[in-house]
Enzyme design. Structure first.
Site, PDB file in Angstrom:
ATOM      1  N   HIS A 117     -86.529  43.719  46.253  1.00 60.52           N
ATOM      2  CA  HIS A 117     -87.694  44.559  45.969  1.00 60.52           C
ATOM      3  C   HIS A 117     -87.584  44.908  44.487  1.00 60.52           C
ATOM      4  O   HIS A 117     -86.472  45.032  43.960  1.00 60.52           O
ATOM      5  CB  HIS A 117     -87.655  45.852  46.779  1.00 60.52           C
ATOM      6  N   ALA A 171     -86.441  49.441  51.813  1.00 65.15           N
ATOM      7  CA  ALA A 171     -85.139  49.001  52.327  1.00 65.15           C
ATOM      8  C   ALA A 171     -84.918  47.549  51.933  1.00 65.15           C
ATOM      9  O   ALA A 171     -85.812  46.720  52.078  1.00 65.15           O
ATOM     10  CB  ALA A 171     -85.110  49.131  53.848  1.00 65.15           C
ATOM     11  N   ASN A 178     -91.187  37.666  57.408  1.00 62.25           N
ATOM     12  CA  ASN A 178     -91.893  38.955  57.295  1.00 62.25           C
ATOM     13  C   ASN A 178     -92.661  39.083  55.993  1.00 62.25           C
ATOM     14  O   ASN A 178     -92.491  40.020  55.226  1.00 62.25           O
ATOM     15  CB  ASN A 178     -90.922  40.138  57.485  1.00 62.25           C
ATOM     16  N   LEU A 213     -81.809  48.011  55.684  1.00 61.62           N
ATOM     17  CA  LEU A 213     -81.845  48.205  57.133  1.00 61.62           C
ATOM     18  C   LEU A 213     -81.250  46.989  57.823  1.00 61.62           C
ATOM     19  O   LEU A 213     -81.535  45.868  57.395  1.00 61.62           O
ATOM     20  CB  LEU A 213     -83.287  48.444  57.607  1.00 61.62           C
ATOM     21  N   HIS A 238     -83.803  41.459  64.944  1.00 56.08           N
ATOM     22  CA  HIS A 238     -83.520  42.688  64.187  1.00 56.08           C
ATOM     23  C   HIS A 238     -83.197  43.744  65.231  1.00 56.08           C
ATOM     24  O   HIS A 238     -84.094  44.258  65.890  1.00 56.08           O
ATOM     25  CB  HIS A 238     -84.719  43.105  63.328  1.00 56.08           C
ATOM     26  N   HIS A 263     -84.485  36.602  52.817  1.00 57.50           N
ATOM     27  CA  HIS A 263     -85.900  36.878  52.515  1.00 57.50           C
ATOM     28  C   HIS A 263     -86.194  36.295  51.142  1.00 57.50           C
ATOM     29  O   HIS A 263     -85.641  36.754  50.144  1.00 57.50           O
ATOM     30  CB  HIS A 263     -86.152  38.392  52.497  1.00 57.50           C
ATOM     31  N   LEU A 264     -87.053  35.277  51.110  1.00 61.91           N
ATOM     32  CA  LEU A 264     -87.368  34.632  49.830  1.00 61.91           C
ATOM     33  C   LEU A 264     -88.692  35.110  49.236  1.00 61.91           C
ATOM     34  O   LEU A 264     -89.041  34.719  48.127  1.00 61.91           O
ATOM     35  CB  LEU A 264     -87.381  33.105  49.989  1.00 61.91           C
ATOM     36  N   ARG A 265     -89.419  35.941  50.010  1.00 60.80           N
ATOM     37  CA  ARG A 265     -90.695  36.494  49.505  1.00 60.80           C
ATOM     38  C   ARG A 265     -91.700  35.388  49.195  1.00 60.80           C
ATOM     39  O   ARG A 265     -91.569  34.265  49.649  1.00 60.80           O
ATOM     40  CB  ARG A 265     -90.460  37.406  48.290  1.00 60.80           C
TER      41      ARG A 265
HETATM   42  C1  NCD Z   1     -85.685  43.486  54.766  1.00 61.91           C
HETATM   43  C2  NCD Z   1     -86.865  43.239  53.828  1.00 61.91           C
HETATM   44  O1  NCD Z   1     -86.972  43.932  52.809  1.00 61.91           O
HETATM   45  O2  NCD Z   1     -87.673  42.336  54.092  1.00 61.91           O
HETATM   46  N1  NCD Z   1     -85.040  44.707  54.408  1.00 61.91           N
HETATM   47  C3  NCD Z   1     -83.778  45.070  54.699  1.00 61.91           C
HETATM   48  O3  NCD Z   1     -83.418  46.200  54.412  1.00 61.91           O
HETATM   49  N2  NCD Z   1     -82.934  44.244  55.250  1.00 61.91           N
HETATM   50  C4  NCD Z   1     -86.149  43.459  56.181  1.00 61.91           C
HETATM   51  C5  NCD Z   1     -85.022  43.397  57.174  1.00 61.91           C
HETATM   52  O4  NCD Z   1     -84.365  42.372  57.308  1.00 61.91           O
HETATM   53  O5  NCD Z   1     -84.775  44.412  57.841  1.00 61.91           O
HETATM   54 ZN    ZN Z   2     -83.555  40.608  56.926  1.00 58.68          ZN
END
Ligand code: NCD
Ligand code: ZN
Length: 342
Positions: free
Chosen positions: A249, A261, A41, A217, A134, A15-17
């Site tokens: 985060h 998460a 996401n 998660l 997922h 996840h690179l945001r």
């Molecule tokens: C991920 C997120 O923060 O985008 N969080 C995580 O706990 N892994 C989403 C995901 O991959 O479940």
């Molecule tokens: Zn993920």
């Protein structure tokens, strides 16, 4: 052995945001990995070819050359098979991501009933496009620690019977059940494994108090499951490969009455994985896990160039730009020291 030189690796789930966070975190991934599969996401999620192209450009602007983001599209109930096939055929995205609605961060627009996307899955099966999953049910009656195992029975096993040739990556597996399922499935079913699920069991969430930075998660499981996941990761099996699920985060968002998460593991991902392979006496399988299995599964060439880890201390900072990284405050026994380009 004082150094370990491997073919330049890839991260098959990250996840690179976006925005300011993207600029902070993406260089950590680009420093270690030649390519990464970037999760869609965002808020709003990446569902169109156009938004994926624009996001890819923002990532390249944040990392500079030498790093290739591999994009994914986010499946919703309204997924359009033509749009999804078009993005694949135009090399904009490489896979589509299935989030069961409500399973995790920014998954509100996810799929509410897998049958709604059957036409899309049939198309993906035909064109050889990967489905990354997922794998957790969202049924509130299912215990959170059982959601991955129940997903296999209720969704994934039926899916593999319905679409026997669909290429599926079971992302960030955390259980013996998932490890066994993938091992016993055909060659078109594989899994990614994160560093945190190799290091942590669920006790880590409650060690001396509530530990929000160990929360992601799918949530970490019992020790028996961690051991099973370590075994398959380090076994040399081509069905299991590196996917950090680095999911940053801000500290405030994690240390909250309803903490997010996600674990930010990008800064020391290779050091973290190498530690596990060494503990398991399996360093000879590390390169294949990090740099070969994933590329082969996705049908991509192996990278040129190498990275070198040395047996030297990596002192993990307690905070990086307002984000608490995985292994914060710990010392790891490996350090990435060189990076030979192509
Ligand atoms: C991920 C997120 O923060 O985008 N969080 C995580 O706990 N892994 C989403 C995901 O991959 O479940
Ligand atoms: Zn993920």
């Amino acid at each position: 052995m004082q150094t370990l030189t491997i073919r330049r690796p890839d991260d098959w789930h990250v996840h690179l945001r976006d925005g300011a966070m993207l600029k902070v975190v993406a260089p950590y991934t680009a420093r270690q990995f030649a390519r990464a599969i970037v999760m869609p996401n965002l808020d709003p999620p990446v569902t169109s070819v156009k938004t994926a192209q624009a996001y890819r450009e923002r990532i390249v602007a944040a990392t500079g050359d030498g790093f290739t983001p591999l994009m994914t599209c986010y499946l919703t109930d309204a997924a359009n098979p033509d749009e999804i096939a078009r993005g694949f055929e135009q090399n904009v995205w490489i896979a589509a991501k299935l989030y069961p609605a409500g399973a995790t961060t920014n998954s509100a627009s996810g799929v509410t009933d897998i049958r709604l996307i059957h036409p899309t899955l049939a198309r993906m099966e035909r064109i050889g496009m990967v489905l990354s999953v997922h794998g957790e049910v969202t049924d509130p009656e299912v215990d959170v620690f059982d959601r991955e195992a129940v997903f296999i029975d209720r969704v994934l096993a039926p899916l593999t019977r319905e679409f026997p040739a669909l290429k599926i990556v079971f992302e960030h597996i955390t259980t013996q059940d998932a490890a066994d399922f993938v091992r016993d499935s055909g060659p078109n079913v594989a899994a990614t494994i994160t560093p945190q699920h190799l290091h942590l069991n669920r006790n880590a969430l409650f060690a001396g108090g509530l530990r929000p930075h160990a929360y992601c998660l799918p949530v970490a499981k019992r020790e028996q499951h961690r051991i099973a996941v370590r075994q398959v990761a380090t076994s040399g099996s081509a069905k299991f490969f590196l996917g950090t699920d680095s999911a940053p985060h801000s500290r405030e968002a994690k240390e909250s009455s309803c903490g997010c998460a996600g674990i930010f593991n990008a800064p020391f991902a290779l050091e973290s994985y190498a530690t596990v392979f060494e503990e398991e006496g399996a360093l000879e399988h590390f390169e294949a896990f990090a740099s070969e299995h994933g590329a082969r599964f996705y049908g991509l060439p192996l990278n040129e160039g190498t990275v070198t880890l040395a047996r030297a201390a990596s002192q993990v900072p307690t905070e990086i730009d307002g984000i608490v990284p995985f292994h914060a405050g710990e010392t790891l026994g490996w350090r990435m020291v060189a990076d030979e380009g192509v």
